[in-house]
Design a protein around this motif. Structure first.
Motif, PDB file in Angstrom:
ATOM      1  N   LYS A   1       0.850  -1.185   0.000  1.00  0.00           N
ATOM      2  CA  LYS A   1       0.000   0.000   0.000  1.00  0.00           C
ATOM      3  C   LYS A   1       0.886   1.235   0.000  1.00  0.00           C
ATOM      4  O   LYS A   1       1.881   1.301   0.700  1.00  0.00           O
ATOM      5  CB  LYS A   1      -0.903  -0.005   1.229  1.00  0.00           C
ATOM      6  N   GLY A   2       0.522   2.216  -0.776  1.00  0.00           N
ATOM      7  CA  GLY A   2       1.338   3.405  -0.931  1.00  0.00           C
ATOM      8  C   GLY A   2       2.294   3.308  -2.100  1.00  0.00           C
ATOM      9  O   GLY A   2       2.838   4.325  -2.546  1.00  0.00           O
ATOM     10  N   HIS A   3       2.517   2.072  -2.595  1.00  0.00           N
ATOM     11  CA  HIS A   3       3.394   1.864  -3.750  1.00  0.00           C
ATOM     12  C   HIS A   3       2.596   1.481  -4.996  1.00  0.00           C
ATOM     13  O   HIS A   3       3.081   1.656  -6.109  1.00  0.00           O
ATOM     14  CB  HIS A   3       4.417   0.767  -3.451  1.00  0.00           C
ATOM     15  N   ARG A   4       1.401   0.942  -4.783  1.00  0.00           N
ATOM     16  CA  ARG A   4       0.624   0.453  -5.937  1.00  0.00           C
ATOM     17  C   ARG A   4       0.238   1.590  -6.871  1.00  0.00           C
ATOM     18  O   ARG A   4       0.319   1.462  -8.095  1.00  0.00           O
ATOM     19  CB  ARG A   4      -0.634  -0.272  -5.431  1.00  0.00           C
ATOM     20  N   GLY A   5      -0.208   2.702  -6.296  1.00  0.00           N
ATOM     21  CA  GLY A   5      -0.614   3.835  -7.119  1.00  0.00           C
ATOM     22  C   GLY A   5       0.503   4.362  -8.001  1.00  0.00           C
ATOM     23  O   GLY A   5       0.332   4.502  -9.217  1.00  0.00           O
ATOM     24  N   PRO A   6       1.673   4.678  -7.419  1.00  0.00           N
ATOM     25  CA  PRO A   6       2.766   5.171  -8.258  1.00  0.00           C
ATOM     26  C   PRO A   6       3.202   4.176  -9.331  1.00  0.00           C
ATOM     27  O   PRO A   6       3.493   4.570 -10.464  1.00  0.00           O
ATOM     28  CB  PRO A   6       3.897   5.410  -7.251  1.00  0.00           C
ATOM     29  N   ILE A   7       3.236   2.888  -8.988  1.00  0.00           N
ATOM     30  CA  ILE A   7       3.691   1.894  -9.958  1.00  0.00           C
ATOM     31  C   ILE A   7       2.755   1.838 -11.157  1.00  0.00           C
ATOM     32  O   ILE A   7       3.197   1.891 -12.316  1.00  0.00           O
ATOM     33  CB  ILE A   7       3.794   0.499  -9.295  1.00  0.00           C
ATOM     34  N   LEU A   8       1.448   1.755 -10.903  1.00  0.00           N
ATOM     35  CA  LEU A   8       0.505   1.646 -12.015  1.00  0.00           C
ATOM     36  C   LEU A   8       0.450   2.941 -12.819  1.00  0.00           C
ATOM     37  O   LEU A   8       0.377   2.914 -14.058  1.00  0.00           O
ATOM     38  CB  LEU A   8      -0.894   1.289 -11.507  1.00  0.00           C
ATOM     39  N   LEU A   9       0.529   4.079 -12.157  1.00  0.00           N
ATOM     40  CA  LEU A   9       0.494   5.350 -12.881  1.00  0.00           C
ATOM     41  C   LEU A   9       1.739   5.511 -13.743  1.00  0.00           C
ATOM     42  O   LEU A   9       1.654   5.980 -14.894  1.00  0.00           O
ATOM     43  CB  LEU A   9       0.369   6.516 -11.897  1.00  0.00           C
ATOM     44  N   LYS A  10       2.897   5.126 -13.236  1.00  0.00           N
ATOM     45  CA  LYS A  10       4.129   5.189 -14.032  1.00  0.00           C
ATOM     46  C   LYS A  10       4.010   4.310 -15.274  1.00  0.00           C
ATOM     47  O   LYS A  10       4.357   4.737 -16.384  1.00  0.00           O
ATOM     48  CB  LYS A  10       5.323   4.732 -13.186  1.00  0.00           C
ATOM     49  N   ARG A  11       3.524   3.102 -15.091  1.00  0.00           N
ATOM     50  CA  ARG A  11       3.393   2.183 -16.225  1.00  0.00           C
ATOM     51  C   ARG A  11       2.381   2.706 -17.236  1.00  0.00           C
ATOM     52  O   ARG A  11       2.586   2.613 -18.448  1.00  0.00           O
ATOM     53  CB  ARG A  11       2.966   0.799 -15.726  1.00  0.00           C
ATOM     54  N   THR A  12       1.291   3.276 -16.741  1.00  0.00           N
ATOM     55  CA  THR A  12       0.253   3.800 -17.625  1.00  0.00           C
ATOM     56  C   THR A  12       0.779   4.962 -18.458  1.00  0.00           C
ATOM     57  O   THR A  12       0.601   5.018 -19.681  1.00  0.00           O
ATOM     58  CB  THR A  12      -0.976   4.243 -16.812  1.00  0.00           C
ATOM     59  N   ILE A  13       1.456   5.907 -17.802  1.00  0.00           N
ATOM     60  CA  ILE A  13       1.965   7.080 -18.504  1.00  0.00           C
ATOM     61  C   ILE A  13       3.113   6.701 -19.428  1.00  0.00           C
ATOM     62  O   ILE A  13       3.257   7.267 -20.528  1.00  0.00           O
ATOM     63  CB  ILE A  13       2.375   8.162 -17.489  1.00  0.00           C
ATOM     64  N   SER A  14       3.914   5.734 -19.035  1.00  0.00           N
ATOM     65  CA  SER A  14       4.970   5.238 -19.922  1.00  0.00           C
ATOM     66  C   SER A  14       4.375   4.682 -21.208  1.00  0.00           C
ATOM     67  O   SER A  14       4.886   4.926 -22.306  1.00  0.00           O
ATOM     68  CB  SER A  14       5.783   4.151 -19.207  1.00  0.00           C
ATOM     69  N   ASP A  15       3.264   3.966 -21.086  1.00  0.00           N
ATOM     70  CA  ASP A  15       2.594   3.403 -22.251  1.00  0.00           C
ATOM     71  C   ASP A  15       1.994   4.501 -23.130  1.00  0.00           C
ATOM     72  O   ASP A  15       2.008   4.421 -24.356  1.00  0.00           O
ATOM     73  CB  ASP A  15       1.503   2.427 -21.800  1.00  0.00           C
TER      74      ASP A  15
END
Length: 455
Positions: free
Chosen positions: A253-267
């Protein structure tokens, strides 16, 4: 040390004590302790030479040491030892040259001068040690637990020509649950020249393509949010991942949001997003106040306040933290896209104005605000090279591209056009144009315009 009587009067005793504080060993030479006096002078010259050489010859590298906990501890201990040794020399000198016992007033005056000299040495050393301690606390708090792959000694970026940082402005309001990432900008930095391009993504991008894995399985045709209460915008991805652990298996918790947002924006952008830094907007206001405000150029008057109670007049002015917060978030008589432009200008202004003197003058307030306001996954091991890279960034003009209408329709984004625009912008920043074959492979050229309107 010795208490042997001497024939120095008060003025001579005071002069020799002060002289010994400015150059170790003066009092010892005056009292015919030549060997000790010369040894103290040699030690003083050595300390002074090392300090001057370090500051003048290794200035930028010294700044990078300020973000390494081990070196901060070494610095604290070294300062304490030097201050202690200096105070011992002053007291020793005072004992050697103080007036005879019968001269009570002279002895008292010399003692007061010696005590004041010790205070002048100990106070700055204690303050510097305090700054070193606070720096260590900030570094270990913000970057605790962050890890990275091993880095090469001569190339901390492991051969990467560019490093991409996702800068998030988070706004958590009392009347709505969770965090909304209302400001999302990717800073793409050339690791050699520091040339930086900002790519701004609007918070209201719809039906965002999700990265491969559980997120795409749940949203195969783009992110739609959760139920009728959420419109399914880009700024909801962060909180959605936090609320649904299965979106990022194994992440805390607290890491899931940044990880998914980074992957989404990278895509979305077609470039890897290496690290993120998220700033709470209210905490950002505290940081600006600690800096003493930030100077920006306002092109048109900006209404701010919940009830339109304030007005930021046009012109170049220094904004307080609260004013800067509204400058970056106000949509009254404007829209999201105008606000995005102001946010990039604000980031640019803070980056340019956060000079070492400003930081030092308000270090304690900045350290306290930073710990509360910022979250990041940048590893400690990259802090020294990042400090050196930041110096290069300050010497270049930061350019920006905003994916807003008319370039992009937020309701029906042209994902291919976004990627083409990013590729073309980075190619131009590198000083060359894409080849004809590369342009043909990518499709039609994008209507690229690099925004450099921030003053």
């Amino acid at each position: 040390m010795t208490g042997r009587e001497n024939n120095f009067g008060p003025l001579a005793g005071i002069a020799l004590t002060v002289g010994s504080a400015l150059l170790w060993g003066v009092a010892h030479l005056a009292t015919e302790r030549r060997r000790t006096g010369l040894a103290l002078m040699a030690a003083y010259v050595l300390v002074l030479a090392v300090t001057i050489t370090a500051v003048t010859g290794f200035g930028p590298r010294l700044l990078s040491l300020a973000v390494q906990p081990v070196w901060l501890t070494v610095l604290t201990i070294t300062l304490a030892l030097i201050a202690f040794a200096w105070s011992v020399v002053i007291i020793w000198s005072f004992i050697l040259v103080r007036p005879p016992r019968g001269d009570t007033v002279g002895r008292a005056l010399t003692a007061v001068v010696a005590a004041a000299l010790c205070a002048l040495i100990l106070a700055p050393a204690a303050y510097a040690a305090r700054l070193a301690y606070l720096s260590r606390e900030v570094v270990t708090t913000l970057f605790a637990g962050n890890s990275a792959s091993p880095i090469l000694a001569q190339d901390p970026w492991n051969g990467a020509q560019r490093i991409n940082f996702l800068l998030i402005g988070a706004d958590a309001a009392p009347n709505r649950p969770g965090v909304r990432t209302d400001s999302m900008t990717v800073a793409s930095v050339d690791t050699v020249t520091g040339a930086t391009t900002l790519f701004g993504l609007p918070r209201n991008l719809e039906e965002v393509r999700m990265p491969e894995g559980p997120a795409r399985h749940r949203f195969p045709y783009g992110f739609t949010g959760e139920g009728p209460g959420t419109p399914g915008l880009l700024n909801e991805v962060f909180q959605y991942a936090e609320d649904h652990p299965e979106m990022v298996p194994g992440a805390r918790k607290g890491h899931r949001g940044p990880i998914l947002l980074k992957r989404t924006i990278s895509d979305i952008l077609g470039i890897p997003v290496d690290y993120y830094a998220m700033v709470d907007m209210h905490g950002f206001a505290e940081i600006i106040d600690a800096m003493g405000g930030v100077k920006v150029t306002i092109k048109e008057p900006i209404v701010y306040g919940k009830y339109r109670e304030g007005l930021l007049a046009a012109g170049t002015r220094r904004l307080s933290g609260e004013e800067a917060l509204w400058y970056g978030r106000s949509r009254t008589d404007s829209d999201d896209y105008v606000r995005m432009g102001r946010q990039k200008c604000l980031l640019n202004a803070v980056a340019k104005q956060a000079d070492p003197i400003t930081v030092l003058n308000s270090f304690e307030e900045l350290a306290s605000a930073t710990k509360r306001a910022i979250a990041t996954d940048l590893p400690q091991v990259l802090l020294p090279p990042l400090i050196e890279l930041a110096a290069e960034v300050k010497d270049t003009r930061i350019r920006s591209v905003s994916f807003v209408p008319p370039l992009i329709s937020t309701a029906d984004p042209d994902w291919r056009l976004i990627r083409n625009t990013v590729t073309e912008a980075l190619a131009r920043r590198a000083g060359h144009q894409p080849g004809a074959q590369a342009r043909q492979n990518r499709g039609p050229a994008s209507p690229l315009a690099l925004d450099a309107t921030c003053a």
